[in-house]
Design a protein around this motif. Structure first.
Motif, PDB file in Angstrom:
ATOM      1  N   THR A 450      46.230  78.221   3.143  1.00  0.00           N
ATOM      2  CA  THR A 450      47.467  77.235   3.474  1.00  0.00           C
ATOM      3  C   THR A 450      47.071  76.818   4.690  1.00  0.00           C
ATOM      4  O   THR A 450      46.420  77.443   5.327  1.00  0.00           O
ATOM      5  N   GLY A 451      47.698  75.768   5.138  1.00  0.00           N
ATOM      6  CA  GLY A 451      47.700  75.097   6.519  1.00  0.00           C
ATOM      7  C   GLY A 451      48.232  73.782   6.861  1.00  0.00           C
ATOM      8  O   GLY A 451      48.834  73.484   5.865  1.00  0.00           O
ATOM      9  N   GLY A 452      48.377  73.238   7.986  1.00  0.00           N
ATOM     10  CA  GLY A 452      49.014  72.240   8.263  1.00  0.00           C
ATOM     11  C   GLY A 452      48.780  71.691   9.621  1.00  0.00           C
ATOM     12  O   GLY A 452      48.337  72.282  10.393  1.00  0.00           O
ATOM     13  N   ASP A 453      49.046  70.305   9.692  1.00  0.00           N
ATOM     14  CA  ASP A 453      48.795  69.802  11.223  1.00  0.00           C
ATOM     15  C   ASP A 453      50.145  69.817  11.454  1.00  0.00           C
ATOM     16  O   ASP A 453      51.042  68.910  11.261  1.00  0.00           O
ATOM     17  N   TYR A 454      50.400  70.248  12.795  1.00  0.00           N
ATOM     18  CA  TYR A 454      51.684  70.520  13.642  1.00  0.00           C
ATOM     19  C   TYR A 454      52.076  69.290  14.151  1.00  0.00           C
ATOM     20  O   TYR A 454      53.296  69.111  14.944  1.00  0.00           O
ATOM     21  N   SER A 455      51.222  68.345  14.285  1.00  0.00           N
ATOM     22  CA  SER A 455      51.676  66.843  14.729  1.00  0.00           C
ATOM     23  C   SER A 455      52.283  65.897  13.866  1.00  0.00           C
ATOM     24  O   SER A 455      52.443  65.020  13.856  1.00  0.00           O
ATOM     25  N   ASN A 456      52.344  66.362  12.471  1.00  0.00           N
ATOM     26  CA  ASN A 456      52.721  65.528  11.192  1.00  0.00           C
ATOM     27  C   ASN A 456      54.047  66.261  10.992  1.00  0.00           C
ATOM     28  O   ASN A 456      54.174  67.291  10.509  1.00  0.00           O
ATOM     29  N   ALA A 457      54.798  65.269  10.735  1.00  0.00           N
ATOM     30  CA  ALA A 457      56.337  65.770  10.587  1.00  0.00           C
ATOM     31  C   ALA A 457      56.479  66.605   9.070  1.00  0.00           C
ATOM     32  O   ALA A 457      57.338  67.361   8.900  1.00  0.00           O
ATOM     33  N   GLY A 458      55.689  65.884   8.265  1.00  0.00           N
ATOM     34  CA  GLY A 458      55.769  66.425   6.800  1.00  0.00           C
ATOM     35  C   GLY A 458      55.211  67.699   6.653  1.00  0.00           C
ATOM     36  O   GLY A 458      55.898  68.557   5.999  1.00  0.00           O
ATOM     37  N   ASP A 459      54.046  68.112   7.302  1.00  0.00           N
ATOM     38  CA  ASP A 459      53.431  69.280   7.391  1.00  0.00           C
ATOM     39  C   ASP A 459      54.320  70.212   8.011  1.00  0.00           C
ATOM     40  O   ASP A 459      54.695  71.465   7.730  1.00  0.00           O
ATOM     41  N   VAL A 460      54.928  69.941   8.995  1.00  0.00           N
ATOM     42  CA  VAL A 460      55.912  70.992   9.938  1.00  0.00           C
ATOM     43  C   VAL A 460      57.103  71.448   9.070  1.00  0.00           C
ATOM     44  O   VAL A 460      57.347  72.533   8.680  1.00  0.00           O
ATOM     45  N   ALA A 461      57.656  70.521   8.285  1.00  0.00           N
ATOM     46  CA  ALA A 461      58.614  70.729   7.301  1.00  0.00           C
ATOM     47  C   ALA A 461      58.229  71.644   6.133  1.00  0.00           C
ATOM     48  O   ALA A 461      58.967  72.426   5.488  1.00  0.00           O
ATOM     49  N   PHE A 462      56.970  71.398   5.755  1.00  0.00           N
ATOM     50  CA  PHE A 462      56.309  72.185   4.371  1.00  0.00           C
ATOM     51  C   PHE A 462      55.988  73.474   4.910  1.00  0.00           C
ATOM     52  O   PHE A 462      56.440  74.670   4.099  1.00  0.00           O
ATOM     53  N   LEU A 463      55.560  73.835   6.064  1.00  0.00           N
ATOM     54  CA  LEU A 463      55.305  74.982   6.570  1.00  0.00           C
ATOM     55  C   LEU A 463      56.389  75.941   6.688  1.00  0.00           C
ATOM     56  O   LEU A 463      56.317  76.997   6.488  1.00  0.00           O
ATOM     57  N   GLN A 464      57.392  75.342   7.420  1.00  0.00           N
ATOM     58  CA  GLN A 464      58.653  76.186   7.472  1.00  0.00           C
ATOM     59  C   GLN A 464      59.279  76.431   5.992  1.00  0.00           C
ATOM     60  O   GLN A 464      59.940  77.656   5.891  1.00  0.00           O
ATOM     61  N   TYR A 533      60.125  81.213  18.796  1.00  0.00           N
ATOM     62  CA  TYR A 533      59.124  80.349  19.318  1.00  0.00           C
ATOM     63  C   TYR A 533      59.021  79.098  18.795  1.00  0.00           C
ATOM     64  O   TYR A 533      59.028  78.878  17.659  1.00  0.00           O
ATOM     65  N   THR A 534      59.080  77.854  19.710  1.00  0.00           N
ATOM     66  CA  THR A 534      59.098  76.492  19.013  1.00  0.00           C
ATOM     67  C   THR A 534      58.170  75.573  19.845  1.00  0.00           C
ATOM     68  O   THR A 534      58.490  74.554  19.849  1.00  0.00           O
ATOM     69  N   GLY A 535      57.479  76.497  20.723  1.00  0.00           N
ATOM     70  CA  GLY A 535      56.405  75.909  21.568  1.00  0.00           C
ATOM     71  C   GLY A 535      55.321  75.363  20.742  1.00  0.00           C
ATOM     72  O   GLY A 535      55.141  75.511  19.637  1.00  0.00           O
ATOM     73  N   GLY A 536      54.584  74.348  21.349  1.00  0.00           N
ATOM     74  CA  GLY A 536      53.289  73.853  20.844  1.00  0.00           C
ATOM     75  C   GLY A 536      52.075  75.013  21.062  1.00  0.00           C
ATOM     76  O   GLY A 536      52.272  75.777  21.774  1.00  0.00           O
ATOM     77  N   PRO A 537      50.950  74.251  21.011  1.00  0.00           N
ATOM     78  CA  PRO A 537      49.663  74.926  21.482  1.00  0.00           C
ATOM     79  C   PRO A 537      49.582  75.598  22.858  1.00  0.00           C
ATOM     80  O   PRO A 537      49.187  76.965  22.914  1.00  0.00           O
ATOM     81  N   ASN A 538      50.186  74.923  23.912  1.00  0.00           N
ATOM     82  CA  ASN A 538      50.203  75.323  25.258  1.00  0.00           C
ATOM     83  C   ASN A 538      51.719  75.269  25.910  1.00  0.00           C
ATOM     84  O   ASN A 538      51.885  74.902  26.982  1.00  0.00           O
ATOM     85  N   GLY A 539      52.576  75.600  24.777  1.00  0.00           N
ATOM     86  CA  GLY A 539      53.886  75.654  25.366  1.00  0.00           C
ATOM     87  C   GLY A 539      54.801  74.350  25.228  1.00  0.00           C
ATOM     88  O   GLY A 539      55.854  74.253  25.499  1.00  0.00           O
ATOM     89  N   ARG A 540      54.116  73.221  24.685  1.00  0.00           N
ATOM     90  CA  ARG A 540      54.801  72.086  24.402  1.00  0.00           C
ATOM     91  C   ARG A 540      55.883  72.348  23.240  1.00  0.00           C
ATOM     92  O   ARG A 540      55.476  72.812  22.229  1.00  0.00           O
ATOM     93  N   LYS A 541      56.896  71.271  23.267  1.00  0.00           N
ATOM     94  CA  LYS A 541      57.861  71.145  21.915  1.00  0.00           C
ATOM     95  C   LYS A 541      57.033  70.683  20.948  1.00  0.00           C
ATOM     96  O   LYS A 541      56.420  69.661  20.996  1.00  0.00           O
ATOM     97  N   LEU A 542      57.370  71.404  19.681  1.00  0.00           N
ATOM     98  CA  LEU A 542      56.811  70.656  18.289  1.00  0.00           C
ATOM     99  C   LEU A 542      57.510  69.565  18.101  1.00  0.00           C
ATOM    100  O   LEU A 542      58.735  69.098  18.703  1.00  0.00           O
ATOM    101  N   LEU A 543      57.016  68.739  17.092  1.00  0.00           N
ATOM    102  CA  LEU A 543      57.518  67.363  16.651  1.00  0.00           C
ATOM    103  C   LEU A 543      58.651  68.038  15.976  1.00  0.00           C
ATOM    104  O   LEU A 543      58.685  68.852  14.967  1.00  0.00           O
ATOM    105  N   GLN A 544      59.960  67.404  16.098  1.00  0.00           N
ATOM    106  CA  GLN A 544      61.096  67.706  15.780  1.00  0.00           C
ATOM    107  C   GLN A 544      61.391  66.950  14.314  1.00  0.00           C
ATOM    108  O   GLN A 544      61.315  65.950  14.130  1.00  0.00           O
ATOM    109  N   VAL A 545      61.834  67.888  13.303  1.00  0.00           N
ATOM    110  CA  VAL A 545      62.212  67.262  11.971  1.00  0.00           C
ATOM    111  C   VAL A 545      63.698  67.113  11.927  1.00  0.00           C
ATOM    112  O   VAL A 545      64.244  68.309  12.059  1.00  0.00           O
TER     113      VAL A 545
END
Length: 1028
Positions: A450-464, A533-545
């Motif tokens: 499994t896997g996904g692109d955390y800059s893609n809104a659809g993948d973020v929703a799927f992974l959650q 944890y809701t940060g990105g790779p270096n502490g940035r906020k993730l793309l919000q869905v």
């Protein structure tokens, strides 16, 4: 009296590795773990500690294990320990109950085997376990090791054992290793030994500390760092991978698996069948490969309990069904065949199955385990019930684990159905029902990929959503399933597509969003990430869905498999099979085989760049050489044909099939990252802003589809007349092309000037050394350099003693290939069968490790068929095709051949001999070809290299052999050779066989019945029988 002892060291000030210590205690002898005994005598032992993680400091205790053999009346009160000869340690003795130390564990009978219990997994300690880790590829992409050891800057990315240690510290307990049997059994191992800076203990911890972590928590965690089982022969400081075996890819693969297991990792082995179609084309060989490998691991009680077998990856790639259809054996029969065979030699490994054939209901390759008859009837999907009914009767039922693959919309292209109740219900129907019970048996469930692109809104929703379902929390806590027993993220590697990688492009930086995904399933890194944890790779906020459950998805689908080819010359075993594509050197700013704009709409197969790349890909080429001149790159781009007639995949397949093919063709291979052409258009994606921009697009497209690109400057006059301008042009070009690992630079072609400097003018050797040093600095991720060898008239030995010696001292020397004219440029003038076969023999035997060839003529199906003689593997190649022998024009005799068995006493093997043909070779000699099938009937294994001898007084010469090396004819009727390949083990009691072919010279009037040889294997006689 024997007892375990654990020596725990701390030091203030810190002491780096390696450090020495002396143990004085009343022991008779001892055994050590995690330290090496340098010398030992009564009551005293000197040892050295060299593991990179074993530096001493004041907080983290370093544990060293021992088994002490003591006199029953021994008193340990006077025990003394000294570090580095003069630092006397304070000794505190604590009596430990047996079995509580690492040493005692390693000295015990070993781990238990895994078990399936009530739909969950029991680990090697008999307790419930959830497997949490990553896919780590390399062995599946014609690479002789896990990928990436060529990347990064120090041992944290270049040294295998250090990478495993980093995985441990992240909390991983499992790894899935995709591989190809073709690579394991046929690959060139090369070596990964070399110099690299050794990371310190503190550097390793710092590299695994999130930038947003609490400093106090990190410091406290550092005192509880896990300890790694060190390699048996650790690399000296400042070096990497000296412990890796170099004798074969298979032995290195086995070492890799064992090392993971020794460090507590569960290892899921996956035959990545997309790159290894053995399972599709040759089921018996595929079953044998698996059985042979599992027989090896069955002999290792400390590794075997950790192993799981995924027999073939994503059968959907081959459009396979569960059932046998239209003469194509179904996946169910293939699975059962390999399970039966593996279980016979190794009943302890866990056996895994993926889903397939249900694309009408599921959206992922590797999913598809619906057994509900109503759903199957309504959707017309493939039916696995026969497979499961068979499993219920098998003795290995308790070893079975379901391992589907689940990806988000950036991979699957799904527009809906990957979150919410629709998603959960589909997973329950396809997967959860197996956990609850099929025929009374509950199957554990792990997510194999499994896997996904955390800059893609659809993948973020799927992974959650997948997290909720996989952990049975929130709205994912349905009644149709329970929590999964494992998750493997795709993947660790930096060079995968789709932004799915755990480590960054430097092969070092951790993407903490993906680590957090595994933490949500229970993984516990040594240095914790603040929760929630809701940060990105270096502490940035993730793309919000927000809002809709299925956010819009980028229309471009991403392929999860590796695409960009890494650094060529640091990847031993890579074979370049290339073709020259000219045009840019003629100042046309495009390839000259493509037409200029004109009326009408020519077919895309002759006018569209991406379609021609698809053709070359299907024909088996993996390298494109692009000649150019800097003057041409500076010119404005010319117009290209933009109107074309679309060509379908079926039409391409038909056009790329040579006449006379009589066997079933495999599935036509499609580019990993193709360009979808609008109807009636071609080349509209090419840049018209500048010729360099166009070349940059072309280079990037080729490397992203797995091609190596050789950039060849053909304007050598500029390098001779104005070296500064020539070097400046190269240094300016490469950054504009974003040239990376897939790009090879041929800086001067041809080097028409002498290699030696003369008359105040630099020689080619000077120009090469200057250019390679400068370009390696400007483009450090460049795949490598191509240096053309000097003309035959020059003093090559003399050059070797000067130019090559200078080159070997440079840090880019391991990225440099040498290109001889015979292997660099092959064309019609040397394309005869004899020349191609001689070259193949040269590459295979005389010049082991040759990096390949580049074809300079046109390419079509017929030419590709000829080039199979030197290693090209076009899509239409027969599954069992081997290089044809051009020396013999063999004709079958007019009547059947009958061979009379020759009995030999005291035999420990059998040899079944079949006379294949007799005929005349090109020299007019009579040649007999025979197939010999060897079996070992003794009760001990015959390991390679083993000696083979065939004797018949009528044999007057040996023309050719297959399956043997070091062949020789002794002149007295005896032909000799060796079976020295790692896959040529002959197991005892006739468990397997090895086939060899002999072509021997015989009298023209020889009677076929008189040609049967007497045969010896490993010095022992064989019982010889005649084949049918």
């Amino acid at each position: 009296m024997t007892g375990p002892a654990e020596l725990n060291f701390t030091s203030n000030p810190a002491i780096p590795t390696p450090w020495n210590f002396t143990l004085n205690a009343p022991f008779q002898d001892l055994t050590s773990w995690h330290w090496s005994i340098e010398s030992e005598k009564a009551d005293s032992a000197d040892g050295v500690v060299s593991g990179y993680w074993q530096g001493l400091n004041s907080t983290a205790a370093i544990g060293l294990g021992s088994i002490l053999h003591l006199d029953p009346n021994a008193d340990l009160a006077d025990a003394a320990v000294t570090v580095n000869g003069n630092e006397r340690c304070t000794v505190n003795i604590t009596e430990l109950p047996p079995g509580t130390t690492g040493a005692a564990i390693e000295a015990s009978s070993g781990p238990q085997r895994m078990q399936a219990s009530n739909g969950q997994l029991l680990g090697v300690d008999g307790k419930f376990v959830r497997l949490l880790g990553v896919n780590y590829f390399g062995f599946d992409v014609s690479y002789p090791m896990l990928d990436g050891l060529w990347g990064g800057s120090d041992s944290q990315s270049k040294d295998f054992a250090t990478i495993v240690y980093r995985m441990q510290l992240l909390g991983m307990n499992a790894v899935r290793i995709p591989f190809s049997f073709l690579t394991l059994y046929n690959g060139v191992p090369g070596t990964f030994k070399g110099g690299c800076p050794s990371a310190t203990y503190d550097q390793i911890l710092a590299g695994l500390t999130p930038p947003f972590a609490d400093a106090t928590a990190a410091a406290n965690a550092a005192s509880n760092v896990a300890f790694q089982v060190s390699p048996a022969n650790p690399s000296p400081p400042g070096t990497c991978n000296y412990y890796l075996p170099d004798d074969s890819v298979l032995s290195r693969f086995i070492y890799t698996v064992r090392f993971f297991a020794q460090n507590g990792f569960y290892v899921l082995l996956d035959d990545q069948s997309q790159g290894d179609p053995t399972v599709l084309n040759d089921i018996p060989t595929w079953v044998y490969y698996w059985t042979n490998m599992m027989g090896i691991f069955a002999q290792d009680p400390n590794t075997n309990p950790y192993i799981m077998v995924d027999p073939f990856n994503e059968p959907d790639y081959f459009n396979m069904k569960w059932e046998t259809q239209n003469g194509v054996v179904g996946a169910a029969d293939r699975y059962i065949a390999v399970y039966d065979s593996i279980h016979n030699v190794n009943p302890d490994v866990m056996l895994v199955f993926e889903g397939l054939g249900q694309g009408g209901y599921v959206s992922n390759w590797g999913d598809g385990l619906v057994t509900d008859p109503t759903v199957i009837a309504q959707t017309g999907i493939s039916d696995p019930n026969g497979f499961f009914q068979t499993l219920l009767t098998k003795p290995y039922l308790d070893r079975m684990v379901a391992a589907p693959h689940l990806y988000g919309p950036s991979v699957t292209g799904a527009a809906t159905g990957y979150t919410g109740s629709t998603f959960y219900n589909r997973l329950d129907v396809s997967l959860g029902h197996l956990q609850l019970g099929y025929g009374g048996h509950q199957f554990p469930l792990i997510i194999g990929e499994t896997g996904g692109d955390y800059s893609n809104a659809g993948d973020v929703a799927f992974l959650q959503a997948l997290t909720n379902w996989g952990t049975s929390t929130g709205d994912g806590a349905t009644a149709g399933h329970f929590s999964v027993s494992g998750v493997f993220w795709w993947c660790w590697n930096a060079n995968t597509a789709g932004n799915l990688n755990i480590v960054g492009q430097d092969w070092f930086t951790i993407d903490w969003t993906k680590i957090q995904f595994l933490i949500n399933f229970g993984m516990t890194p040594v240095i914790p990430i603040p929760q929630p944890y809701t940060g990105g790779p270096n502490g940035r906020k993730l793309l919000q869905v927000s809002g809709a459950s299925d956010p819009s998805v980028d229309a471009s689908s991403v392929n999860k498999l590796t695409t960009t080819p890494p650094d060529l010359t640091q990847r031993p075993g890579v074979q370049m099979r290339g073709i020259v594509w000219s045009g840019f050197e003629a100042n046309t700013s495009f390839f000259d085989t493509l037409p200029s704009p004109a009326g009408g709409a020519p077919p895309a197969s002759s006018a569209d760049f991406s379609t021609i790349v698809q053709i070359l890909y299907a024909l088996g080429f993996n390298t494109i050489k692009i000649p150019f001149t800097f003057a041409g790159l500076a010119a404005p781009p010319t117009r290209v044909q933009t109107s074309c007639t679309r060509v379908t995949i079926a039409q391409l397949a038909a056009a790329l099939t040579p006449p006379g093919i009589s066997y079933a063709l495999p599935k036509f291979p499609v580019l990993p990252n193709p360009i979808t052409l609008p109807a009636g258009q071609c080349n509209t994606y090419l840049s018209n802003t500048s010729t360099i921009a166009r070349l940059a697009f072309i280079t990037n497209f080729l490397t992203q589809n797995g091609f190596y690109v050789v950039l060849q400057d053909t304007e050598s006059g500029l390098a001779i007349d104005n070296p500064d301008a020539w070097l400046s042009n190269w240094a300016s070009l490469l950054p504009q092309l974003n040239a990376g690992h897939g790009v090879i630079v041929d800086p001067i072609s041809p080097p028409s000037i002498p290699y030696q400097s003369a008359g105040g003018r630099p020689g080619a050797a000077d120009l090469y050394l200057t250019a390679l040093a400068a370009l390696d600095y400007v483009a450090p991720t460049l795949g490598g350099f191509l240096v053309e060898t000097p003309p035959p008239s020059e003093d090559l030995p003399g050059i070797s003693s000067r130019f090559l010696t200078s080159l070997e001292q440079q840090n880019y020397s391991n990225k440099t290939l040498f290109s001889a004219q015979v292997t660099q440029m092959l064309g019609a003038s040397v394309a005869s069968d004899l020349s191609l076969d001689n070259l193949a023999e040269f590459e295979d035997d005389e010049f082991d490790g040759s990096s390949g060839w580049i074809w300079v003529d046109t390419a079509n199906a017929e030419i590709a068929q000829n080039l199979t003689a030197i290693g090209l593997q076009p899509w239409f190649l027969a599954p069992t095709a081997t290089r044809q022998v051009p020396y013999f024009k063999l004709q079958l005799p007019p009547s059947p051949i009958t061979l009379v068995p020759l009995q030999v006493p005291s035999a420990v093997c059998t040899a079944n001999v079949t006379l294949l043909a007799m005929g005349q070779d090109e020299q007019g000699s009579t040649v007999a070809g025979m197939e010999i099938v060897l079996k070992n009937t003794a009760d001990t294994t015959v390991l390679p290299p083993w000696d083979f001898q065939a004797y018949n007084v009528l044999y007057s010469g040996l023309s050719l052999t297959y399956g043997l090396t070091n062949t020789i004819y002794n002149g007295n009727g005896t032909a000799r050779g060796q079976g020295d390949r790692y896959y040529q083990t002959l197991w005892p009691s006739g468990t397997n066989n090895q086939t060899i072919n002999l072509f021997v010279q015989v009298p023209s009037d020889a009677n076929a019945t008189s040609l049967l040889p007497a045969i010896q294997l490993a010095g022992s006689n064989c019982v010889v029988s005649a084949g049918i």
